[in-house]
Structures are given as C-alpha cells and as structure tokens.
Enzyme design. Structure first.
Site, PDB file in Angstrom:
ATOM      1  N   SER A 119       0.714  -1.227   0.051  1.00 16.82           N
ATOM      2  CA  SER A 119      -0.094  -0.026   0.230  1.00 16.82           C
ATOM      3  C   SER A 119       0.713   1.679   0.049  1.00 16.82           C
ATOM      4  CB  SER A 119      -0.770  -0.245   0.753  1.00 16.82           C
ATOM      5  OG  SER A 119      -1.671  -1.097   1.789  1.00 16.82           O
ATOM      6  N   HIS A 140      -1.348  -3.111  -7.382  1.00 16.83           N
ATOM      7  CA  HIS A 140      -2.168  -2.363  -5.470  1.00 16.83           C
ATOM      8  C   HIS A 140      -3.102  -2.378  -5.933  1.00 16.83           C
ATOM      9  CE1 HIS A 140      -2.962   0.678  -2.930  1.00 16.83           C
ATOM     10  NE2 HIS A 140      -2.798  -0.185  -1.976  1.00 16.83           N
ATOM     11  N   GLU A 152      -3.959   0.180  -8.584  1.00 18.21           N
ATOM     12  CA  GLU A 152      -2.698   1.224  -8.958  1.00 18.21           C
ATOM     13  C   GLU A 152      -1.438   0.334 -10.060  1.00 18.21           C
ATOM     14  OE1 GLU A 152      -2.319   5.151  -6.729  1.00 18.21           O
ATOM     15  OE2 GLU A 152      -2.298   3.252  -5.446  1.00 18.21           O
ATOM     16  N   ASN A 190      -2.954   6.683  -1.469  1.00 17.46           N
ATOM     17  CA  ASN A 190      -3.441   6.558  -0.371  1.00 17.46           C
ATOM     18  C   ASN A 190      -2.652   8.272   0.291  1.00 17.46           C
ATOM     19  OD1 ASN A 190      -4.047   4.718   1.374  1.00 17.46           O
ATOM     20  ND2 ASN A 190      -2.681   3.478   0.818  1.00 17.46           N
TER      21      ASN A 190
HETATM   22  P1  NAD Z   1      -2.870 -10.023   6.240  1.00 16.38           P
HETATM   23  O1  NAD Z   1      -2.366 -10.023   7.476  1.00 16.38           O
HETATM   24  O2  NAD Z   1      -4.543  -9.866   5.851  1.00 16.38           O
HETATM   25  O3  NAD Z   1      -1.598 -11.331   5.370  1.00 16.38           O
HETATM   26  C1  NAD Z   1      -0.670 -11.315   5.104  1.00 16.38           C
HETATM   27  C2  NAD Z   1      -0.507 -13.219   4.958  1.00 16.38           C
HETATM   28  O4  NAD Z   1       1.084 -13.212   4.935  1.00 16.38           O
HETATM   29  C3  NAD Z   1      -0.343 -13.902   6.502  1.00 16.38           C
HETATM   30  O5  NAD Z   1      -1.601 -14.956   5.741  1.00 16.38           O
HETATM   31  C4  NAD Z   1       0.631 -14.285   6.988  1.00 16.38           C
HETATM   32  O6  NAD Z   1       0.514 -15.526   7.353  1.00 16.38           O
HETATM   33  C5  NAD Z   1       1.598 -14.270   5.373  1.00 16.38           C
HETATM   34  N1  NAD Z   1       3.047 -14.100   5.418  1.00 16.38           N
HETATM   35  C6  NAD Z   1       3.273 -13.386   6.979  1.00 16.38           C
HETATM   36  N2  NAD Z   1       5.264 -14.780   6.624  1.00 16.38           N
HETATM   37  C7  NAD Z   1       5.019 -14.968   5.596  1.00 16.38           C
HETATM   38  C8  NAD Z   1       6.206 -15.099   4.367  1.00 16.38           C
HETATM   39  N3  NAD Z   1       6.980 -15.169   4.709  1.00 16.38           N
HETATM   40  N4  NAD Z   1       6.047 -15.904   3.262  1.00 16.38           N
HETATM   41  C9  NAD Z   1       4.130 -16.253   3.016  1.00 16.38           C
HETATM   42  N5  NAD Z   1       3.157 -15.470   3.268  1.00 16.38           N
HETATM   43  C10 NAD Z   1       3.394 -14.498   4.771  1.00 16.38           C
HETATM   44  O7  NAD Z   1      -2.518  -8.646   4.953  1.00 16.38           O
HETATM   45  P2  NAD Z   1      -3.613  -7.559   3.896  1.00 16.38           P
HETATM   46  O8  NAD Z   1      -4.468  -6.679   4.633  1.00 16.38           O
HETATM   47  O9  NAD Z   1      -3.619  -9.236   2.708  1.00 16.38           O
HETATM   48  O10 NAD Z   1      -2.243  -7.117   3.108  1.00 16.38           O
HETATM   49  C11 NAD Z   1      -1.077  -7.904   2.635  1.00 16.38           C
HETATM   50  C12 NAD Z   1      -0.188  -6.805   1.614  1.00 16.38           C
HETATM   51  O11 NAD Z   1      -1.736  -5.945   0.568  1.00 16.38           O
HETATM   52  C13 NAD Z   1       0.570  -5.172   2.473  1.00 16.38           C
HETATM   53  O12 NAD Z   1       1.261  -5.100   1.675  1.00 16.38           O
HETATM   54  C14 NAD Z   1      -0.974  -4.634   2.475  1.00 16.38           C
HETATM   55  O13 NAD Z   1      -0.657  -3.141   2.755  1.00 16.38           O
HETATM   56  C15 NAD Z   1      -1.623  -4.798   1.562  1.00 16.38           C
HETATM   57  N6  NAD Z   1      -2.618  -3.776   1.144  1.00 16.38           N
HETATM   58  C16 NAD Z   1      -4.137  -3.740   2.011  1.00 16.38           C
HETATM   59  C17 NAD Z   1      -5.432  -3.648   1.785  1.00 16.38           C
HETATM   60  C18 NAD Z   1      -6.166  -4.319   3.084  1.00 16.38           C
HETATM   61  O14 NAD Z   1      -7.171  -3.598   2.924  1.00 16.38           O
HETATM   62  N7  NAD Z   1      -6.292  -5.281   3.486  1.00 16.38           N
HETATM   63  C19 NAD Z   1      -6.086  -2.566   0.646  1.00 16.38           C
HETATM   64  C20 NAD Z   1      -4.620  -2.647   0.000  1.00 16.38           C
HETATM   65  C21 NAD Z   1      -3.305  -3.693   0.188  1.00 16.38           C
END
Ligand code: NAD
Length: 284
Positions: A119, A140, A152, A190
C-alpha cells in the site's frame, strides 16, 4: 515457466482475493502462506465468495468447481511451481518484504515478473534487493479484491516498459481498470485518502464536530459512500498511522504529520473494527 500459472505469496485478506480473481480468469494459482491454518481458511473464504458471486449471476455456476480447482495451497516459496508472475501480499513490513523478494528472486524463473501489493512501501527499494529490478512492479489491488475495479500499477525507477505493458494487459484481462502511477510515497490512492482521514481526525480532536457529524457531512455533502472516520475504522487505525508516517517521512513535509489523536488511539489499542473499538464501537 507456465504462461497460465501465477503465484500469490501471503494468503490473508488481500492474497485470497487476488488468487480468486486470477482463478476466475482461468489462471492456475499457487497460494503460498507459511501458516497452514490461514491457507485452509483462505480456501474456505474463496469458496464462499465464488459461490456468492455465482448465486448473484456474476459467475457461471457451472464454472465454480473449475475455479476452485485452480487454487493450489502451497506451504513455502521454495515449493512454488515455475510461474510467470508472483504477486506478493504479505504484511506491510519492509524487512519482511525484503526477505520475501530475496527468496523470490532465487526461486522464481529468471523471466518471471515479481509484483507487490504494498500500500505504501517504495517499489524501487523493494526492487533493489533483487537482481531483476526491471521486472519488479507495484500491483496495488483494492479491498475487497473480487469487487473493486481499481488496480494502481506502480512503476519503480527501473521497471521496464515491457513489464508495465504486460501487467497492464493482465489487469484488464482480470476485469480491472489499471491506473499508471509513479513511485512516490502513498502512490495516488493513499496520498489523497490518508490526509483526508487524518484531517477528519484533527477536526474531531479540535472539537469542530462529533464523529457522527463529521461522517454525515462527508456522506451527505460529498456523496462519499462511507464517512472518513468509519472508513478509518474499517481500514484499521494502525494501518492509517503507518501510512501517514510513510508520507511524513517520505516527503519530509510537516503537512503530513499524523494527528496526535490517531497516535493516542493506536497506543490504546483502539484499532477500529478489528479490535471492536475505534472512532465507533463495534459489537461482537
Ligand atoms: P494479512 O495480514 O491479512 O495477510 C498477510 C498474510 O501473509 C498472512 O496470511 C501471513 O500468514 C502471510 N505471511 C507472512 N509471512 C509470510 C511468508 N514469509 N511467506 C508467506 N506468507 C507469509 O495482510 P493483508 O491485509 O492481506 O495485506 C497484505 C498486503 O496488501 C500489505 O502489503 C498491505 O499493505 C496490502 N494492502 C492491504 C489492503 C487491505 O485493505 N487489507 C488493501 C490494499 C493493499
């Protein structure tokens, strides 16, 4: 390297959604996560979401089993298939992303594109830990991925035109609308959204209006579907604070300073919906 096979690393909120949209478009998907329970839960969530879309007529019901059959849970990056694209969606932590991209650079086929769903972290800095910075790009997606149209596409300083065009075409094939953005803190989404949320929190802190009143002004006056404080609770106040800090530090500009009330709420553990309390209180 298989042209119809991708990997998504991190099977959480975003990774599950990203895997789902690829599978819906006919791609085989390796869904990689270190946590076996999350992998099982993600498969269940994808199944529920695909069935819901089928019941609404958004997906052909006869395709549901095929879509679900294209999702392959994988417990480690080293066990991934030789895919042509990896989309990383692990938590927003630069040290973790560096570790993942170093491992992906070793494991993924030489020609594979490495995309990140970050993000706010710099694509250029992530790319710099690999030996293929021209093949690293920001992809993104928005939450919830199966429903939100925008992607994005962020060019790091070294991202090649060829890679950009390939991923742009792929995003369109997934039914998304890609928008080209250069690599500056917060990208576009953002950089504009978070200062608005931060300003709403300043208005609350200064007693200009109540939380309900602030949200009502933005919903009824500006036609926003959700008020900024409700949206902050939905995103997570810790995530909002992290992104404001990326903007503040990235531009070295005081106009992005995080509101002290936001910092205080995060310190108290008032993180929004996920903790049951943010600007509003959530039962259950
Ligand atoms: P999340 O915490 O729901 O999921 C992350 C996952 O990564 C978890 O299941 C975790 O077990 C896994 N993980 C951790 N270490 C790992 C590894 N070494 N190998 C494989 N898997 C591993 O997080 P999220 O909300 O899905 O966010 C993920 C990314 O997306 C972030 O960069 C976040 O900024 C971005 N993002 C999030 C949103 C949102 O609304 N949640 C929106 C846009 C972008």
């Amino acid at each position: 390297m298989k042209e119809k096979h991708v990997a998504v690393v991190g099977a959480g909120t975003m990774g599950a959604g990203i895997g789902q949209v690829f599978a819906q478009s006919g791609y085989e998907v390796d869904l990689v996560d270190v946590d076996e329970k999350i992998l099982a839960r993600s498969k269940g969530r994808i199944e529920k979401s695909v069935n819901k879309l089928a019941s609404k007529g958004a997906i052909d019901p006869t395709q549901v089993d095929d879509i679900l059959g294209r999702i392959h849970p994988v417990p480690a990056i080293e066990k991934m298939s030789p895919v042509f694209l990896v989309v990383e969606a692990v938590p927003e932590n630069f040290d973790l992303k560096k570790k993942i991209f170093t491992a992906l650079d070793k494991t993924a086929p030489e020609g594979a594109v490495l995309a990140t769903n970050t993000s706010s972290i710099s694509i250029t800095e992530i790319a710099a830990v690999t030996r293929r910075p021209e093949k690293v790009i920001g992809m993104h997606f928005m939450n919830p991925v199966p429903l939100m149209k925008l992607v994005e596409l962020i060019r790091g300083i070294a991202t090649s035109d060829e890679v950009f065009e390939k991923i742009d075409g792929l995003a369109r094939e997934l039914g998304k609308t890609p928008v080209e953005v250069q690599d500056y803190p917060g990208f576009i989404s953002n950089r504009i959204l978070m200062p608005m949320i931060n300003e709403a929190i300043y208005a609350l802190m200064e007693g200009v209006a109540t939380a309900e009143a602030i949200d009502t002004v933005m919903k009824l006056g500006m036609n926003h579907p959700m008020g900024p404080l409700t949206l902050a609770d939905f995103i997570g106040l810790d995530v909002c604070l992290d992104i404001m800090e990326v903007l503040y530090n990235g531009f070295s500009d005081p106009k992005y300073r995080p509101c002290p009330l936001l910092k205080k709420m995060v310190s108290a553990g008032y993180l929004g919906r996920k903790s049951g309390r943010g600007f509003f209180v959530y039962e259950g």
